[in-house]
Motif scaffolding. Sequence first.
Motif, short mmCIF file in Angstrom:
data_model
loop_
_atom_site.label_atom_id
_atom_site.label_comp_id
_atom_site.label_asym_id
_atom_site.label_seq_id
_atom_site.Cartn_x
_atom_site.Cartn_y
_atom_site.Cartn_z
N ASN A 248 0.81 -1.23 0.00
CA ASN A 248 0.00 0.00 0.00
C ASN A 248 0.84 1.28 0.00
OD1 ASN A 248 -2.52 -1.35 0.06
ND2 ASN A 248 -2.28 -1.72 2.27
N ILE A 249 2.15 1.17 0.19
CA ILE A 249 3.03 2.33 0.14
C ILE A 249 4.02 2.13 -0.98
CG2 ILE A 249 4.88 3.56 1.35
CD1 ILE A 249 3.33 3.28 3.90
N THR A 250 3.99 3.02 -1.96
CA THR A 250 4.84 2.89 -3.14
C THR A 250 5.68 4.13 -3.42
OG1 THR A 250 3.02 3.66 -4.55
CG2 THR A 250 3.23 1.28 -4.22
N ALA A 251 5.57 5.17 -2.58
CA ALA A 251 6.32 6.40 -2.80
C ALA A 251 6.70 7.01 -1.45
CB ALA A 251 5.49 7.40 -3.60
N SER A 252 7.84 7.69 -1.42
CA SER A 252 8.31 8.29 -0.17
C SER A 252 7.34 9.34 0.35
CB SER A 252 9.70 8.90 -0.36
OG SER A 252 9.68 9.93 -1.34
N ALA A 253 6.58 9.97 -0.55
CA ALA A 253 5.62 10.98 -0.11
C ALA A 253 4.58 10.39 0.83
CB ALA A 253 4.93 11.62 -1.32
N GLN A 254 4.28 9.11 0.69
CA GLN A 254 3.31 8.47 1.58
C GLN A 254 3.91 8.29 2.99
OE1 GLN A 254 2.60 5.32 -1.62
NE2 GLN A 254 0.66 5.25 -0.50
N ILE A 255 5.21 8.10 3.06
CA ILE A 255 5.88 8.07 4.37
C ILE A 255 5.83 9.46 4.99
CG2 ILE A 255 8.06 7.66 5.56
CD1 ILE A 255 6.83 5.10 4.52
N THR A 256 6.16 10.47 4.21
CA THR A 256 6.14 11.84 4.72
C THR A 256 4.76 12.19 5.27
OG1 THR A 256 7.78 12.44 3.04
CG2 THR A 256 6.62 14.25 4.13
N ALA A 257 3.71 11.70 4.64
CA ALA A 257 2.34 12.05 5.03
C ALA A 257 1.97 11.53 6.42
CB ALA A 257 1.35 11.51 3.99
N VAL A 258 2.61 10.45 6.87
CA VAL A 258 2.27 9.90 8.19
C VAL A 258 3.28 10.29 9.27
CG1 VAL A 258 0.92 8.00 7.26
CG2 VAL A 258 3.38 7.68 7.67
N LEU A 259 4.38 10.92 8.88
CA LEU A 259 5.41 11.30 9.86
C LEU A 259 4.93 12.30 10.92
CD1 LEU A 259 8.69 11.55 7.72
CD2 LEU A 259 8.12 9.86 9.47
N PRO A 260 3.88 13.11 10.68
CA PRO A 260 3.42 14.00 11.76
C PRO A 260 3.07 13.25 13.05
CG PRO A 260 2.48 14.72 9.68
CD PRO A 260 3.20 13.44 9.40
N LEU A 261 2.67 11.99 12.95
CA LEU A 261 2.37 11.22 14.15
C LEU A 261 3.63 10.96 14.97
CD1 LEU A 261 -0.14 8.71 12.55
CD2 LEU A 261 -0.69 10.54 14.17
N LEU A 262 4.75 10.78 14.29
CA LEU A 262 6.02 10.60 14.98
C LEU A 262 6.45 11.90 15.65
CD1 LEU A 262 8.00 8.32 15.47
CD2 LEU A 262 9.20 8.97 13.38
N THR A 263 6.26 13.02 14.96
CA THR A 263 6.57 14.32 15.55
C THR A 263 5.74 14.57 16.80
OG1 THR A 263 7.28 15.31 13.45
CG2 THR A 263 6.48 16.82 15.14
N ALA A 264 4.45 14.25 16.73
CA ALA A 264 3.56 14.44 17.89
C ALA A 264 4.02 13.60 19.07
CB ALA A 264 2.13 14.10 17.51
N ASN A 265 4.49 12.40 18.80
CA ASN A 265 4.97 11.54 19.88
C ASN A 265 6.25 12.08 20.51
OD1 ASN A 265 4.27 9.06 21.30
ND2 ASN A 265 6.17 8.23 20.49
N TYR A 266 7.13 12.64 19.68
CA TYR A 266 8.30 13.34 20.22
C TYR A 266 7.86 14.50 21.12
CZ TYR A 266 11.87 11.24 17.09
OH TYR A 266 12.73 10.39 16.45
N ASP A 267 6.90 15.29 20.62
CA ASP A 267 6.47 16.48 21.36
C ASP A 267 6.03 16.15 22.77
OD1 ASP A 267 6.95 18.12 19.19
OD2 ASP A 267 4.86 18.20 18.53
N LEU A 268 5.41 14.99 22.96
CA LEU A 268 4.85 14.62 24.25
C LEU A 268 5.71 13.58 24.97
CD1 LEU A 268 1.08 14.47 23.25
CD2 LEU A 268 2.39 16.39 24.18
N GLY A 269 6.88 13.34 24.46
CA GLY A 269 7.79 12.37 25.07
C GLY A 269 9.11 13.00 25.44
N ASN A 270 10.14 12.69 24.67
CA ASN A 270 11.48 13.16 25.00
C ASN A 270 11.68 14.66 24.79
OD1 ASN A 270 12.94 10.48 25.55
ND2 ASN A 270 11.89 10.11 23.61
N ASP A 271 10.77 15.30 24.06
CA ASP A 271 10.88 16.74 23.85
C ASP A 271 10.22 17.56 24.96
OD1 ASP A 271 12.34 16.55 21.56
OD2 ASP A 271 10.65 16.74 20.20
N VAL A 272 9.63 16.93 25.96
CA VAL A 272 9.10 17.66 27.11
C VAL A 272 10.29 18.20 27.90
CG1 VAL A 272 7.81 17.43 29.28
CG2 VAL A 272 7.00 16.29 27.20
N LEU A 273 10.28 19.49 28.19
CA LEU A 273 11.47 20.13 28.77
C LEU A 273 11.90 19.49 30.08
CD1 LEU A 273 13.65 22.27 28.71
CD2 LEU A 273 12.02 23.89 29.71
#
Length: 428
Positions: A248-273
Amino acid sequence: MMLRRHQVAARLLIAGALWSGVMQAHAEAQYQLEKVVELSRHGIRPPTPGNRKDIEAATQRPWTRWTTHDGELTGHGYAAVVNKGRWEGDRYRQLGLLTAGCPQPQDIYVRASPLQRTRATAEALVDGAFPGCGVAVHRVEGEDDPLFQTEAFAATNTDPARQLAAVKQTAGDLAARQRALQPAVNALKTAVCPPAADCAFFDKPWQIKQGKSGKTSVEGLSVLANMVETLRLGWSENLPLSQLAWGNITASAQITAVLPLLTANYDLGNDVLYTAQKRGSILLNAMIQGVEQGINNTADATPDTKWLLLVAHDTNIAMVRTLMNFSWTLTGYTRGNIPPGSSLVFERWRDTSSGERFLRVYFQGQSLNDLRNLQAVDQTHPLLNEEWRQSGCRITDVGTLCPMKAALRALSNRLDHSAITPVSYPAF
């Protein structure tokens, strides 16, 4: 007339090349690279055993088994890191930091987290930079290193109540965050859920949870982030498309499209001051001591080498960059993403005419497709990078240089000194 135009164009091209060479020579004469401290993430790996269990339970289907054991550096990942290490070694030789041939003990010191994927990544980096030289990779005895596995040590552990309060404050309206990220959730669900399954997990409200150890996570989001990371790593590994999200994933743009979930997890994990201050201060302080070594009469045990290379995990980089108040968005990735093999770099430069010292600080990594294709790093396919800067920095031919004293003050002003304990360096 046509011949004359070609002759003029050729002369202009030669003149431009000569001018570029003169400018580069001028930059190298004006600024001298003295020291590098680099914090690298490990290279490409399959999901860890714990992550595999969680993502398979959430999607109700088994995920691809890689040829490498779960959680360990792959052969493809090793080769990609060799490409990066080769480019770094060549660059530092061109800049005069290193000399030709195998390094001397004062040239480089390498320390890796005890895990296989970090130790193997460190070996790949030095194999690329110094092929055939057998540069030693150092590690502490046992499974826990106070620089990297900070949850295992009292001084760097978080207070459970303060940890929970800090995450809740950072999260704010968690339901609103979940709604804003629904397009990424839907894209991920489409990619990984079996057609006949309802995959109710994707629709569950996110909740902040705290375990018995005091560690917090966002229930729902954390597993989605692990799915995204596994897909991103699979793309970078060059898995056959049929083995990546079942075709179901055939292009890197599809990976980029779901990466915001990884950013959100950083925001509420190791990026908490608060988390970063307790668990990342010792590592950032070690990097600062490393870049100062040789010009201050410090009593710490930091190796006085031209290149101090530390190899660890994305979680370590996330905590350090949070303390630095530094974020980046590399092309093809989302804010703050930390690709496999990427690194945070401190370079110390000296103005040869005035003697003034400067720091160049930046984050670098390869693109999604360059990792997948094992593309060599060169002028045509450079590393993606973004520089840290503040007022008073100057733009030069060697990059953004910030006056060293002011830069170190800014980089260290969020350290928690109560979480900093003495660090020893094996075999140095």
